[in-house]
Design a protein around this motif. Structure first.
Motif, PDB file in Angstrom:
ATOM      1  N   UNK A 132     -22.659  -3.004 -11.997  1.00  0.00           N
ATOM      2  CA  UNK A 132     -21.444  -3.760 -11.676  1.00  0.00           C
ATOM      3  C   UNK A 132     -20.960  -4.611 -12.834  1.00  0.00           C
ATOM      4  N   UNK A 133     -21.812  -4.824 -13.826  1.00  0.00           N
ATOM      5  CA  UNK A 133     -21.372  -5.525 -15.021  1.00  0.00           C
ATOM      6  C   UNK A 133     -20.226  -4.774 -15.682  1.00  0.00           C
ATOM      7  N   UNK A 134     -20.290  -3.443 -15.644  1.00  0.00           N
ATOM      8  CA  UNK A 134     -19.261  -2.612 -16.262  1.00  0.00           C
ATOM      9  C   UNK A 134     -18.149  -2.256 -15.283  1.00  0.00           C
ATOM     10  N   UNK A 135     -18.529  -1.879 -14.069  1.00  0.00           N
ATOM     11  CA  UNK A 135     -17.521  -1.440 -13.109  1.00  0.00           C
ATOM     12  C   UNK A 135     -18.098  -1.463 -11.710  1.00  0.00           C
ATOM     13  N   UNK A 136     -17.262  -1.801 -10.739  1.00  0.00           N
ATOM     14  CA  UNK A 136     -17.701  -1.768  -9.349  1.00  0.00           C
ATOM     15  C   UNK A 136     -16.715  -1.015  -8.456  1.00  0.00           C
ATOM     16  N   UNK A 137     -15.607  -0.549  -9.008  1.00  0.00           N
ATOM     17  CA  UNK A 137     -14.589   0.113  -8.187  1.00  0.00           C
ATOM     18  C   UNK A 137     -15.148   1.374  -7.534  1.00  0.00           C
ATOM     19  N   UNK A 138     -16.060   2.062  -8.218  1.00  0.00           N
ATOM     20  CA  UNK A 138     -16.638   3.278  -7.663  1.00  0.00           C
ATOM     21  C   UNK A 138     -17.365   3.075  -6.355  1.00  0.00           C
ATOM     22  N   UNK A 139     -17.874   1.875  -6.124  1.00  0.00           N
ATOM     23  CA  UNK A 139     -18.528   1.583  -4.845  1.00  0.00           C
ATOM     24  C   UNK A 139     -17.536   1.764  -3.704  1.00  0.00           C
ATOM     25  N   UNK A 140     -16.328   1.269  -3.892  1.00  0.00           N
ATOM     26  CA  UNK A 140     -15.292   1.362  -2.865  1.00  0.00           C
ATOM     27  C   UNK A 140     -14.754   2.785  -2.759  1.00  0.00           C
ATOM     28  N   UNK A 141     -14.682   3.474  -3.896  1.00  0.00           N
ATOM     29  CA  UNK A 141     -14.275   4.875  -3.869  1.00  0.00           C
ATOM     30  C   UNK A 141     -15.235   5.686  -3.012  1.00  0.00           C
ATOM     31  N   UNK A 142     -16.521   5.410  -3.143  1.00  0.00           N
ATOM     32  CA  UNK A 142     -17.507   6.172  -2.385  1.00  0.00           C
ATOM     33  C   UNK A 142     -17.434   5.882  -0.898  1.00  0.00           C
ATOM     34  N   UNK A 143     -17.147   4.654  -0.531  1.00  0.00           N
ATOM     35  CA  UNK A 143     -17.060   4.301   0.886  1.00  0.00           C
ATOM     36  C   UNK A 143     -15.937   5.080   1.566  1.00  0.00           C
ATOM     37  N   UNK A 144     -14.786   5.168   0.891  1.00  0.00           N
ATOM     38  CA  UNK A 144     -13.633   5.853   1.490  1.00  0.00           C
ATOM     39  C   UNK A 144     -13.489   7.290   1.025  1.00  0.00           C
ATOM     40  N   UNK A 145     -14.384   7.740   0.142  1.00  0.00           N
ATOM     41  CA  UNK A 145     -14.358   9.113  -0.356  1.00  0.00           C
ATOM     42  C   UNK A 145     -12.997   9.454  -0.977  1.00  0.00           C
ATOM     43  N   UNK A 146     -12.637   8.691  -1.999  1.00  0.00           N
ATOM     44  CA  UNK A 146     -11.411   8.960  -2.734  1.00  0.00           C
ATOM     45  C   UNK A 146     -11.650   8.654  -4.198  1.00  0.00           C
ATOM     46  N   UNK A 147     -10.740   9.101  -5.038  1.00  0.00           N
ATOM     47  CA  UNK A 147     -10.752   8.698  -6.447  1.00  0.00           C
ATOM     48  C   UNK A 147      -9.331   8.803  -6.992  1.00  0.00           C
ATOM     49  N   UNK A 148      -9.183   8.629  -8.279  1.00  0.00           N
ATOM     50  CA  UNK A 148      -7.843   8.597  -8.869  1.00  0.00           C
ATOM     51  C   UNK A 148      -7.171   9.963  -8.841  1.00  0.00           C
ATOM     52  N   UNK A 149      -7.934  11.018  -8.618  1.00  0.00           N
ATOM     53  CA  UNK A 149      -7.350  12.357  -8.522  1.00  0.00           C
ATOM     54  C   UNK A 149      -6.879  12.658  -7.100  1.00  0.00           C
ATOM     55  N   UNK A 150      -7.696  12.281  -6.112  1.00  0.00           N
ATOM     56  CA  UNK A 150      -7.326  12.576  -4.721  1.00  0.00           C
ATOM     57  C   UNK A 150      -6.272  11.605  -4.187  1.00  0.00           C
ATOM     58  N   UNK A 151      -6.314  10.352  -4.658  1.00  0.00           N
ATOM     59  CA  UNK A 151      -5.404   9.316  -4.180  1.00  0.00           C
ATOM     60  C   UNK A 151      -4.908   8.492  -5.374  1.00  0.00           C
ATOM     61  N   UNK A 152      -4.069   9.062  -6.203  1.00  0.00           N
ATOM     62  CA  UNK A 152      -3.660   8.382  -7.436  1.00  0.00           C
ATOM     63  C   UNK A 152      -2.912   7.066  -7.212  1.00  0.00           C
ATOM     64  N   UNK A 153      -2.107   6.991  -6.166  1.00  0.00           N
ATOM     65  CA  UNK A 153      -1.347   5.761  -5.928  1.00  0.00           C
ATOM     66  C   UNK A 153      -2.243   4.655  -5.377  1.00  0.00           C
ATOM     67  N   UNK A 154      -3.211   5.048  -4.586  1.00  0.00           N
ATOM     68  CA  UNK A 154      -4.210   4.080  -4.139  1.00  0.00           C
ATOM     69  C   UNK A 154      -4.978   3.534  -5.335  1.00  0.00           C
ATOM     70  N   UNK A 155      -5.354   4.424  -6.241  1.00  0.00           N
ATOM     71  CA  UNK A 155      -6.058   4.005  -7.449  1.00  0.00           C
ATOM     72  C   UNK A 155      -5.183   3.084  -8.293  1.00  0.00           C
ATOM     73  N   UNK A 156      -3.883   3.353  -8.328  1.00  0.00           N
ATOM     74  CA  UNK A 156      -2.950   2.476  -9.039  1.00  0.00           C
ATOM     75  C   UNK A 156      -2.949   1.070  -8.444  1.00  0.00           C
ATOM     76  N   UNK A 157      -2.888   0.999  -7.122  1.00  0.00           N
ATOM     77  CA  UNK A 157      -2.873  -0.298  -6.452  1.00  0.00           C
ATOM     78  C   UNK A 157      -4.163  -1.060  -6.731  1.00  0.00           C
ATOM     79  N   UNK A 158      -5.289  -0.365  -6.632  1.00  0.00           N
ATOM     80  CA  UNK A 158      -6.582  -0.996  -6.879  1.00  0.00           C
ATOM     81  C   UNK A 158      -6.662  -1.505  -8.315  1.00  0.00           C
ATOM     82  N   UNK A 159      -6.262  -0.662  -9.267  1.00  0.00           N
ATOM     83  CA  UNK A 159      -6.301  -1.072 -10.675  1.00  0.00           C
ATOM     84  C   UNK A 159      -5.428  -2.294 -10.916  1.00  0.00           C
TER      85      UNK A 159
END
Length: 306
Positions: A132-159
């Motif tokens: 988590x020192x480097x990144x923690x967004x992937x934890x949330x991606x795994x919970x909802x089973x999405x990423x910047x390819x499957x849900x690009x606008x969601x990834x935009x909002x998160x970023x």
């Protein structure tokens, strides 16, 4: 928060034999320890299955994120929209942190000592802390089973909310200048390098709770407005918020934050999200991102409509 110099991006003098063993295994390249660290890809609700579609220890310097990608301009535009048009400085109130010699601060320091001496739980926390020192967004991606390819606008909002969280948290860190726990109590041995900026409020807690707020908002709106029969949708809000809380708490386990920093970050995230969600231009992005989840629960993991 990982930004530029990162909020603690190297292993410090660890506390606890179990954590030290993991440090040795990681530095020596031990394959079993590397596997536990989750180096690689994959989905899952835990930390060991790969914390991001880009890997859990990315090199990108943006706070809390793996890679911003080609849409970084959009994040910048929306970031400026928030900073320049929401009047956040007059709307958000972050109270001063407890004094260094207050009972609250001393209680927090005692709690940190207790965490760092917990040989049963600390080794597992250490793996999460390093990731988590480097990144923690992937934890949330795994919970909802999405990423910047499957849900690009969601990834935009998160970023976008992660970068806003960095900006606003840094403003208040600079305003209050709270020293880190190990400055008050030098016997505390943080598990990571101590960040160079102030402690209060916790940036990790602010950013992680913002991510949970954003994703919970997208799913809640979908559930209420589209098809309530998908009862599992509501069940995601709890693990999202639990993940955010754990990211914040892990900074206490690392020895670099007080519990009051963590709580202030959580409260700050709520205030920031209220301003984001009420802004007209953010509402456009939120609505676009919500359509991605409508498609997801309409077709499950199939891309084409049925």
């Amino acid at each position: 928060m990982a930004n530029g110099g990162h909020e603690g991006n190297a292993s410090g003098s660890g506390s606890g034999e179990g954590a030290a063993d993991f440090v040795i295994g990681i530095r020596s390249g031990d394959s079993a320890t590397q596997k536990l660290m989750g180096h690689g890809h994959g989905h899952g609700h835990g930390y060991g299955g790969g914390l991001s579609s880009q890997g859990i220890l990315p090199t990108h310097a943006q706070p809390g994120l793996d890679v911003l990608g080609d849409n970084e301009w959009r994040h910048t535009v929306l970031r400026l929209e928030f900073l320049l048009k929401t009047r956040w400085q007059s709307t958000i109130t972050v109270p001063p942190p407890p004094a260094g010699d207050s009972d609250s601060t001393l209680d927090d320091i005692e709690a940190i000592r207790s965490k760092l001496s917990n040989k049963e739980e600390l080794p597992g926390r250490y793996l999460e802390i390093q990731a988590e020192t480097k990144s923690f967004v992937g934890i949330f991606e795994n919970i909802l089973h999405y990423n910047s390819h499957s849900h690009p606008l969601t990834a935009d909002l998160v970023a976008t909310v992660v970068t806003i969280g960095w900006d606003v948290a840094q403003f208040y860190k600079e305003k209050y200048g709270r020293v880190r726990p190990s400055v008050i109590d030098p016997t505390i041995k943080p598990l990571i390098r101590i960040p160079g900026h102030a402690s209060y409020p916790s940036g990790h807690s602010t950013q992680a709770h913002l991510v949970a707020d954003a994703l919970s908002h997208l799913i809640r709106d979908f559930d209420e407005s589209y098809d309530p029969k998908f009862k599992n949708v509501r069940k995601f809000a709890t693990p999202l918020r639990a993940a955010a809380a754990r990211v914040g708490e892990n900074r206490e386990w690392a020895g670099v934050h007080y519990a009051s920093d963590t709580k202030a970050g959580e409260d700050l995230a709520e205030d920031i999200w209220d301003l984001v969600a009420s802004n007209e231009n953010f509402q456009k992005l939120i609505e676009e991102a919500r359509r991605e989840w409508k498609r997801t629960y309409q077709t499950q993991l199939s891309f084409l409509s049925r």
